[in-house]
Design a protein around this motif. Structure first.
Motif, mmCIF file in Angstrom:
data_model
loop_
_atom_site.group_PDB
_atom_site.id
_atom_site.type_symbol
_atom_site.label_atom_id
_atom_site.label_comp_id
_atom_site.label_asym_id
_atom_site.label_seq_id
_atom_site.Cartn_x
_atom_site.Cartn_y
_atom_site.Cartn_z
ATOM 1 N N TYR A 201 0.830 -1.209 0.000
ATOM 2 C CA TYR A 201 0.000 0.000 0.000
ATOM 3 C C TYR A 201 0.857 1.248 0.000
ATOM 4 C CZ TYR A 201 -3.519 -3.439 0.940
ATOM 5 O OH TYR A 201 -4.342 -4.527 0.835
ATOM 6 N N TRP A 202 2.061 1.082 -0.544
ATOM 7 C CA TRP A 202 2.937 2.217 -0.748
ATOM 8 C C TRP A 202 3.270 2.943 0.529
ATOM 9 C CZ3 TRP A 202 2.388 5.230 -5.937
ATOM 10 C CH2 TRP A 202 2.500 4.300 -6.998
ATOM 11 N N GLU A 203 3.496 2.173 1.570
ATOM 12 C CA GLU A 203 4.039 2.813 2.747
ATOM 13 C C GLU A 203 5.503 2.449 2.822
ATOM 14 O OE1 GLU A 203 0.960 1.618 5.378
ATOM 15 O OE2 GLU A 203 -0.156 3.125 4.224
ATOM 16 N N ARG A 221 2.332 8.683 -2.675
ATOM 17 C CA ARG A 221 1.004 8.246 -2.245
ATOM 18 C C ARG A 221 -0.038 9.341 -2.466
ATOM 19 N NH1 ARG A 221 -1.730 6.203 2.249
ATOM 20 N NH2 ARG A 221 -1.929 3.953 1.994
ATOM 21 N N THR A 222 0.344 10.542 -2.066
ATOM 22 C CA THR A 222 -0.585 11.662 -2.243
ATOM 23 C C THR A 222 -0.962 11.824 -3.700
ATOM 24 O OG1 THR A 222 0.566 12.739 -0.432
ATOM 25 C CG2 THR A 222 -0.956 14.085 -1.704
ATOM 26 N N LEU A 224 -1.020 9.579 -5.937
ATOM 27 C CA LEU A 224 -1.902 8.488 -6.330
ATOM 28 C C LEU A 224 -3.330 8.807 -5.938
ATOM 29 C CD1 LEU A 224 -1.527 5.708 -7.630
ATOM 30 C CD2 LEU A 224 -1.566 4.723 -5.349
ATOM 31 N N PHE A 225 -3.492 9.273 -4.714
ATOM 32 C CA PHE A 225 -4.839 9.573 -4.237
ATOM 33 C C PHE A 225 -5.463 10.746 -4.973
ATOM 34 C CE2 PHE A 225 -6.397 7.055 -0.777
ATOM 35 C CZ PHE A 225 -5.288 6.345 -0.334
ATOM 36 N N HIS A 227 -5.028 11.422 -8.022
ATOM 37 C CA HIS A 227 -5.052 11.109 -9.456
ATOM 38 C C HIS A 227 -4.079 11.969 -10.248
ATOM 39 C CE1 HIS A 227 -8.516 8.660 -8.610
ATOM 40 N NE2 HIS A 227 -9.080 9.683 -8.031
ATOM 41 N N GLU A 229 -0.120 12.617 -11.877
ATOM 42 C CA GLU A 229 0.932 11.791 -12.456
ATOM 43 C C GLU A 229 1.923 11.408 -11.373
ATOM 44 O OE1 GLU A 229 2.025 13.792 -16.238
ATOM 45 O OE2 GLU A 229 3.684 12.352 -16.076
ATOM 46 N N GLU A 231 4.950 9.310 -11.652
ATOM 47 C CA GLU A 231 6.391 9.199 -11.879
ATOM 48 C C GLU A 231 6.993 10.482 -12.414
ATOM 49 O OE1 GLU A 231 6.236 5.442 -14.069
ATOM 50 O OE2 GLU A 231 7.758 4.727 -12.687
ATOM 51 N N ASP B 39 4.361 7.173 -19.196
ATOM 52 C CA ASP B 39 3.085 6.498 -18.967
ATOM 53 C C ASP B 39 2.469 7.013 -17.684
ATOM 54 O OD1 ASP B 39 5.287 4.897 -20.057
ATOM 55 O OD2 ASP B 39 5.298 4.028 -18.039
ATOM 56 N N GLU B 40 1.381 7.709 -17.807
ATOM 57 C CA GLU B 40 0.807 8.294 -16.605
ATOM 58 C C GLU B 40 -0.338 7.471 -16.078
ATOM 59 O OE1 GLU B 40 -0.716 12.055 -18.562
ATOM 60 O OE2 GLU B 40 -2.483 11.146 -17.707
ATOM 61 N N TYR B 43 -0.508 3.854 -12.931
ATOM 62 C CA TYR B 43 -0.899 3.780 -11.535
ATOM 63 C C TYR B 43 -2.236 4.454 -11.348
ATOM 64 C CZ TYR B 43 3.918 2.466 -11.172
ATOM 65 O OH TYR B 43 5.113 1.835 -11.348
ATOM 66 N N LEU B 45 -5.633 4.411 -8.911
ATOM 67 C CA LEU B 45 -6.263 3.917 -7.701
ATOM 68 C C LEU B 45 -7.755 4.131 -7.866
ATOM 69 C CD1 LEU B 45 -5.649 2.776 -4.958
ATOM 70 C CD2 LEU B 45 -5.502 5.081 -4.075
ATOM 71 N N GLN B 50 -10.579 3.187 -2.013
ATOM 72 C CA GLN B 50 -9.999 4.279 -1.246
ATOM 73 C C GLN B 50 -10.767 4.550 0.029
ATOM 74 O OE1 GLN B 50 -9.381 8.027 -3.138
ATOM 75 N NE2 GLN B 50 -8.892 7.094 -5.103
ATOM 76 N N LYS B 67 -2.582 0.283 8.851
ATOM 77 C CA LYS B 67 -1.859 -0.687 8.027
ATOM 78 C C LYS B 67 -2.524 -2.053 8.102
ATOM 79 C CE LYS B 67 2.692 1.415 8.015
ATOM 80 N NZ LYS B 67 4.107 1.315 8.358
ATOM 81 N N GLU B 70 -5.577 -2.017 6.016
ATOM 82 C CA GLU B 70 -5.258 -2.121 4.587
ATOM 83 C C GLU B 70 -4.974 -3.574 4.217
ATOM 84 O OE1 GLU B 70 -1.998 0.631 4.403
ATOM 85 O OE2 GLU B 70 -3.192 2.137 3.332
ATOM 86 N N TRP B 76 -7.013 1.110 0.241
ATOM 87 C CA TRP B 76 -5.937 2.065 0.464
ATOM 88 C C TRP B 76 -6.454 3.224 1.305
ATOM 89 C CZ3 TRP B 76 -1.108 2.580 -2.580
ATOM 90 C CH2 TRP B 76 -0.839 1.407 -3.318
ATOM 91 N N GLN B 78 -5.804 6.968 3.041
ATOM 92 C CA GLN B 78 -5.028 8.206 3.123
ATOM 93 C C GLN B 78 -5.377 8.882 4.434
ATOM 94 O OE1 GLN B 78 -2.491 9.463 1.768
ATOM 95 N NE2 GLN B 78 -2.854 11.315 0.565
#
Lengths: 562, 348
Positions: A201-203, A221-222, A224-225, A227, A229, A231, B39-40, B43, B45, B50, B67, B70, B76, B78
């Motif tokens: 879970y990316w911790e 993580r942020t 990802l949440f 949405h 980009e 990388e 590539d965006e 990934y 989620l 969530q 944790k 999860e 996941w 936040q």
């Protein structure tokens, strides 16, 4: 034109530089990616090897009765034996992990470390719970201690239940410390290549660079949440995320960007600055060029403007040695010529004025003369002396005419004046000569300068007919086309050849005695131009012949000197 | 002829301008491209996976729980951490928008105050719950029972002279020596103050005055700082939650716990689902998780908290029976604003 210069100076520069920077960026990021991929392979291999070791160790321990049969042993001797068995299994792997044996209640019985990270572990929670749920393989779970921070933190636990038959004997728990990871990835990571391990879970479990602890995974993580980009560069590092095969973990490879966004920004700024410099240079060059080409044209144009307003005293300095100098030279010549012409014109006017003044000097206060002559005439009439009255009235007529302001009079009037003159002369000279005059009707109204014929006739009398007894002066008027001819012919002794030459040459030599001729010539040339004037010649038989040539102008209006 | 020449010149100028414009646009697009070629969409989620949680629990409590949640559910999470008052204020200010799915933490009376923003949910384990304070309409679910205790610094306070209860604590001996967090920031601190008021039956002004004298100011900036001050010796005694005190002791800090003879309030903290939650199903799962047997056992065993479940007794290291005071949580929540206002005014 200025715009053209600017475009040529700036646009190609910007285009080329931008293209260069972009292609550099592309090539560079391509190389980075390549490198990242290589590193990724290295990491994968390292991890796969490590897992093999973990598995082998666990299996060896599981299958070692010296260990598993004595999990619950309390006897020191037995425990010592168990420990040595444990040590022998784990000796070479000390760098990779610590190995603990827990009993079926979750109490730690043996540990290759001085102390296990936890004396007891809950069965229904955390690593042991997970291990119980997956008895066939080693389960991994991240670990964190909160209140007491050890120097070499335990970051990860791996566990596998020891099951013999259907009985749970205990657990093998592997402890992974920070130093274990450092050792594992030694040689692969450095301050530019940072390795981080993330849980499913990316911790964050581990990161090779202390300074970046927590911050990188939190950011990823942020994103990802939110949405966003994922990388994209963080803190000057470009992240590459890939899953570790055989586990639920992900590895983040952080490549420090040698050329960060800021660097590229700086590059663009430099390009911009150079574009500005180029622009300024091109402006300077444009200015210089325009000065070289345009200013002479401007100079010429302004000089011509001056001449438009009548100032011909100007000229342009010729410092150059090109086509413009030719133009300048021609211009200067033109103004010089015009200047000369103007001066000539002024001079002509001056001369005419002088002639006028000379003429006026010759005139006395007229009214007194008129009145006196009138009295003389009447005296002659009363006393029956006709010669006196004739002379007086003729003289009065002559005077009146010469005093009048008209510069031009009709030919008829001019010839009547000549007639009056002749009347006087006839009386004076006792009728020694005759006067003839022929004037066609159409020429009566022709305009001629005043007192143009009389001096010539006078000249004939004074110089030509002094010796003659039967003198004859004839005045003939005719015209050919637009030219009026007035001929004065006498049958006297003829004019002196020397004098003749001087007169006809139209030179400026003013012969004292023949100042009348000179004046007439001057008047004619000033009034009508040089192509008209007097022509003096000897008569065929004897005597002098003077021809006055002037343009034929019929009319009563005053004409001004042209 | 002149006109034609002019027209041609104009045409060239136009073409020239177009070419330049196009060149510039081309460059800009080339410039933009490399960045977006990555590539965006690798990934992603999904929303179903969530959960957004606001928490005022300390990291050592919420992180392992989150944790574990999860791991167990595959959802996941936040997490946003801040003080209770802060979080509830944010929720109130954005009451028509989405800020989070779950409020995890906050003592009962602060949750009662904010019931308007919550979604009622009766958890699966409801019948096993046993607390002094609970929500009749299921607006929030209790999480752990937290008695307030007095803590003393071992080095400077001897058991002989230590306060036996609340009245002792308010004695002049302890002027300027009491650690208590500023109630404007710390929810548990307000609970302590409200409890003291109910015990002593004095009005707000006197209460605030008295406490400020004992504290020597407006209070520490957080309950963590307050307990740190006692542990380090800067203050000699303090008021805190039993669980926090025990954790500090476990960690080796030099403090001791005193259970007041008058009795103490045992106020649960709780978990609530937000009315505007986006991931309601996941939120419900979370609430159930917080009161699940395994989780509650972890609370007891690892975090020295008292479970809200009737089938779990407290940690063996804690006194099983402590004197519990009757605490009127509704009164406390009604009076909160006034007391905090008074505290603020007297702080200047």
């Amino acid at each position: 034109m200025v715009v053209g210069f600017i475009i040529v100076a700036v646009i190609p520069l910007i285009i080329i530089c931008t293209l260069l920077v972009q292609s550099f960026k592309i090539i560079f990021s391509g190389e980075q990616k390549q490198k990242a991929s290589e590193t990724q392979n290295e990491i994968n291999i390292t991890v796969v090897d490590a897992f093999e070791i973990f598995n082998k160790t666990v299996i060896d321990i599981e299958n070692n009765p010296d260990i598993i049969d004595f999990i619950n042993a309390t006897d020191n001797q037995e425990r010592k034996k168990t420990y040595s068995a444990l040590y022998s299994e784990t000796d070479e792997k000390k760098e990779l992990m610590e190995v603990n044996i827990y009993d079926s209640q979750g109490i730690c019985k043996y540990s290759t470390d001085t102390l296990p990270v936890e004396d007891t572990l809950p069965l229904n929670w955390g690593i042991l719970k997970k291990a119980t749920e997956n008895p066939e393989e080693i389960s991994f779970l991240e670990y964190k201690k909160y209140l007491k921070n050890d120097k070499d933190e335990t970051l990860l636990l791996g566990a596998k239940p020891i099951i013999k038959g259907n009985e749970l004997l205990g657990f093998i728990v592997l402890e992974f410390h920070d130093s274990n990871f450092d050792k594992l990835f030694q040689g692969i990571y450095n301050s530019r290549n940072v390795i981080a391990i993330m849980s499913e879970y990316w911790e964050e479990i581990y990161i090779s660079e202390i300074k970046l602890k927590e911050s990188i995974t939190e950011e990823l993580r942020t994103r990802l949440f939110n949405h966003q980009e994922v990388e994209v560069s963080i803190n000057g590092y470009k992240p590459y995320i890939f899953e570790l095969p055989g586990t639920s973990f992900s590895i983040v490879l952080l490549q420090s960007e040698i050329l960060s966004k800021n660097n590229f920004k700086s590059m663009y700024q430099i390009i911009f600055i150079f574009a500005i410099i180029s622009l300024l240079l091109s402006l300077l060059v444009t200015k210089a060029l325009s000065n070289y080409l345009i200013s002479p044209v401007k100079q010429l144009s302004s000089a011509m403007n001056e001449t438009k307003s009548g100032n011909f005293d100007i000229g342009i300095e010729e410092v150059r040695e090109d086509e413009f100098s030719i133009l300048y030279r021609d211009f200067n010549e033109m103004t010089h010529t015009i200047r000369k012409y103007n001066q000539q014109s002024i001079q002509n006017e001056k001369d005419l004025n002088e002639a006028n003044i000379a003429m006026m000097h010759a005139q006395l206060n007229p009214h007194f003369l008129y009145n006196t002559l009138d009295t003389i005439k009447w005296s002659g009439v009363i006393n029956h002396i006709p010669e006196i009255s004739t002379m007086a009235s003729s003289l009065a007529k002559i005077l009146r005419m010469s005093i009048s302001v008209d510069k031009f009079i009709s030919l008829e009037d001019e010839l009547s004046l000549v007639k009056s003159y002749m009347e006087i002369q006839k009386i004076r000279f006792d009728n020694h000569f005759k006067y003839e005059c022929s004037l066609p009707d159409e020429l009566k109204e022709a305009l001629v300068p005043k007192l143009i014929v009389q001096p010539i006739v006078e000249n004939s009398i004074l110089h030509g007919l002094m010796e003659s007894e039967e003198g004859l002066i004839s005045v003939t008027c005719y015209h050919e086309g637009e030219v009026l001819f007035i001929e004065v012919i006498d049958n006297g002794c003829g004019i002196d050849k020397f004098v003749l030459e001087n007169l006809n040459s139209k030179g400026d030599n003013k012969l004292k005695d023949h100042i009348g001729f000179y004046n007439i010539n001057k008047i004619i040339s000033l009034s009508y131009g040089d192509e008209y004037g007097l022509n003096v010649g000897l008569n065929k038989e004897s005597g002098t012949r003077v021809v006055i040539r002037i343009p034929l102008i019929i009319g009563k209006e005053n004409i001004t000197l042209s | 002829m002149v006109k034609r020449g002019e027209m041609i010149r104009m045409k060239f100028r136009k073409i020239g301008k177009l070419v330049c414009l196009n060149a510039i646009l081309l460059i800009m697009t080339i410039g933009c491209r490399p960045n977006t070629r990555m590539d965006e969409s690798d990934y992603v989620l999904s929303e179903e996976n969530q959960l957004i949680v606001y928490t005022s629990h300390k990291k050592e409590i919420y992180e392992p729980l989150i944790k574990a949640f999860e791991e167990q559910t595959g959802i996941w999470v936040q997490v946003y951490y801040s003080g209770t008052t802060d979080l509830l204020k944010t929720i109130e200010e954005n009451k028509d928008a989405f800020v989070c799915d779950v409020m995890f933490g906050g003592s009962a009376e602060s949750l009662i105050d904010s019931e308007a923003y919550f979604l009622p949910y009766k958890c699966h384990e409801y019948d096993h719950l046993n607390t002094q304070v609970f929500s009749e309409n299921y607006m929030w679910t209790p999480f752990s029972n937290l008695p307030l205790v007095i803590i003393t610094n071992n080095k400077t306070v001897y058991s002989a002279t230590a306060p036996r209860g609340w009245e002792d604590l308010l004695g002049s001996v302890w002027e300027d020596k009491v650690a208590l967090a500023n109630p404007q920031i710390s929810g548990s601190s307000y609970t302590a103050i409200a409890m003291l008021q109910q015990l002593l039956r004095i009005d707000d002004e006197l209460l605030v005055d008295t406490l400020m004298v004992q504290i020597g100011g407006e209070g520490e900036s957080s309950s963590g700082v307050a307990i740190d001050n006692v542990a380090s010796g800067r203050k000699q005694i303090g008021i805190t939650l039993e669980t926090t005190a025990r954790q500090y002791i476990e960690a080796g800090e030099n403090i001791s716990i005193i259970y007041p003879i008058e009795g103490t309030a045992v106020i649960p903290d709780g978990t609530a689902i937000l009315k505007n939650a986006k991931h309601i199903e996941n939120a419900k799962k979370f609430v159930d998780f917080t009161v699940a047997k395994d989780t509650q056992e972890m609370l007891v065993n690892r975090f020295y908290r008292r479970s809200v479940r009737d089938d779990i007794s407290c940690n063996e290291n804690l006194p099983q029976n402590i004197v519990i005071m009757n605490f009127d949580v509704n009164w406390a929540s009604e009076n909160k604003e006034h007391i905090l206002e008074t505290w603020k005014n007297k702080s200047k």
